[in-house]
Design a protein around this motif. Sequence first.
Motif, PDB file in Angstrom:
ATOM      1  N   LEU A 136      -5.460  -1.956  -6.225  1.00  0.00           N
ATOM      2  CA  LEU A 136      -6.125  -3.159  -5.694  1.00  0.00           C
ATOM      3  C   LEU A 136      -5.558  -3.605  -4.344  1.00  0.00           C
ATOM      4  CD1 LEU A 136      -6.456  -5.329  -8.947  1.00  0.00           C
ATOM      5  CD2 LEU A 136      -7.939  -3.486  -8.120  1.00  0.00           C
ATOM      6  N   GLN A 150       0.841  -1.195   0.000  1.00  0.00           N
ATOM      7  CA  GLN A 150       0.000   0.000   0.000  1.00  0.00           C
ATOM      8  C   GLN A 150       0.878   1.248   0.000  1.00  0.00           C
ATOM      9  OE1 GLN A 150      -2.098  -0.945   3.649  1.00  0.00           O
ATOM     10  NE2 GLN A 150      -4.006  -1.259   2.520  1.00  0.00           N
ATOM     11  N   ASN A 208     -12.209  -3.484  -4.361  1.00  0.00           N
ATOM     12  CA  ASN A 208     -11.461  -2.230  -4.469  1.00  0.00           C
ATOM     13  C   ASN A 208     -12.112  -1.270  -5.448  1.00  0.00           C
ATOM     14  OD1 ASN A 208      -8.754  -2.090  -2.875  1.00  0.00           O
ATOM     15  ND2 ASN A 208      -8.881  -4.217  -3.574  1.00  0.00           N
ATOM     16  N   CYS A 239      -6.833   1.996  -3.908  1.00  0.00           N
ATOM     17  CA  CYS A 239      -7.940   1.289  -4.578  1.00  0.00           C
ATOM     18  C   CYS A 239      -7.558   0.953  -6.019  1.00  0.00           C
ATOM     19  CB  CYS A 239      -9.204   2.136  -4.560  1.00  0.00           C
ATOM     20  SG  CYS A 239      -9.991   2.289  -2.950  1.00  0.00           S
ATOM     21  N   CYS A 271     -10.340  -9.094  -5.198  1.00  0.00           N
ATOM     22  CA  CYS A 271      -9.843  -7.751  -4.859  1.00  0.00           C
ATOM     23  C   CYS A 271     -10.224  -6.707  -5.910  1.00  0.00           C
ATOM     24  CB  CYS A 271      -8.329  -7.781  -4.685  1.00  0.00           C
ATOM     25  SG  CYS A 271      -7.818  -8.570  -3.138  1.00  0.00           S
ATOM     26  N   ASP A 286     -14.752   0.315  -3.322  1.00  0.00           N
ATOM     27  CA  ASP A 286     -14.094   1.281  -2.436  1.00  0.00           C
ATOM     28  C   ASP A 286     -13.653   2.514  -3.218  1.00  0.00           C
ATOM     29  OD1 ASP A 286     -14.242  -0.116   0.027  1.00  0.00           O
ATOM     30  OD2 ASP A 286     -12.590  -1.410  -0.588  1.00  0.00           O
ATOM     31  N   TYR A 290      -6.150  -1.422  -1.374  1.00  0.00           N
ATOM     32  CA  TYR A 290      -6.796  -0.678  -0.291  1.00  0.00           C
ATOM     33  C   TYR A 290      -7.507  -1.638   0.659  1.00  0.00           C
ATOM     34  CZ  TYR A 290     -10.062   2.218   2.288  1.00  0.00           C
ATOM     35  OH  TYR A 290     -10.776   2.797   3.310  1.00  0.00           O
ATOM     36  N   ASN A 291      -8.306  -2.517   0.101  1.00  0.00           N
ATOM     37  CA  ASN A 291      -9.062  -3.485   0.887  1.00  0.00           C
ATOM     38  C   ASN A 291      -8.258  -4.780   0.963  1.00  0.00           C
ATOM     39  OD1 ASN A 291     -10.993  -5.374   1.873  1.00  0.00           O
ATOM     40  ND2 ASN A 291     -12.645  -4.018   1.165  1.00  0.00           N
TER      41      ASN A 291
END
Length: 317
Positions: free
Chosen positions: A305, A56, A205, A302, A201, A208, A307-308
């Motif tokens: 891919l 990230q 994402n 995001c 993802c 998101d 972020y989450n």
Amino acid sequence: MKKIIVLLCCCVVTQSLFAQKCLDINILSLMGQFQVPGDAATAFGSCQTSKNDEKQTVITGYGTEYDQIEKTSKDNTQAFTMAAASSVNMTALGSQVQDAKALAAKMQSMSDDERKAYVMQMASQMQNSYMQNNAMSESPAVARLVMATQSIAATQLVPLQSEFDTKYRALIVQEDQEKAAVAAPKYNSCGAVDKEGMPGCGCVNALDGVYWKQIIAIVDNYNSQKAALLQSYLPRIKGLIGQIEYNIAKLHSGEDVKTATYKRMLVSSQSTAFSIGFVVLGGTIEDIRKSGSDVYVNKVNCDDLVYNLSCDHGSQK
């Protein structure tokens, strides 16, 4: 904007110390380094970043302009404190520290509006005390100029900053309300893609990303309004600071002032001018830059891919 209340309180406390001379600074020149950032993407583009273990993007700094404002604020605020304390004997200083602690404890229980009213009351009381003590020991012309300078700071500059602060805080409240109204992503549409029921993802994402794009649009809208508000007040604030600095220069930074009382008043005026003109308004620019960057980095993650983290990367081929 708690920084504003703390700084104004420090200005009042500074008046009770025995600073001998104003700092050798030009506040208007320092304010020349202000550059209101653009939208969130532009603000983020100036940031220093790194990657964490999850790949990230993480913000490690908000840019050289942000850092310069922060450094100038810190260095000169510290210089005002050192100048004020330079000729205080240790016994007197101990008493001042205890008084400051008691004041801080008292103000902790107050609302922002109550704190501002209390600070203004203290400033008024000290102003009256200055007028009653040592007046006969100072040159009438010097005394008038010092008192005029103090009046500009206390009765014009501080209320103008308070007016700005009220409008700025109103924008923050409205912004927070709009952000809170944005619906959180619903991942049930992504479905389960592996034996543990984790969605892909790319799907989560993307959802998101839609959410953060809405947040960014709100932040950009309000940061634009905050910047416009700042620009509308800058000329008036600079005008008052210019008058204060002109008077200080006429008094050779306080060298022409004989009594401790009037020296304190002059240094207090300069401290107030710096706190409002640079620290408070500079803090507004920092806030705009930081808030924009902090939301935009979520969009970046995001898009990447990452972020989450509650999803299945293995499903992305």
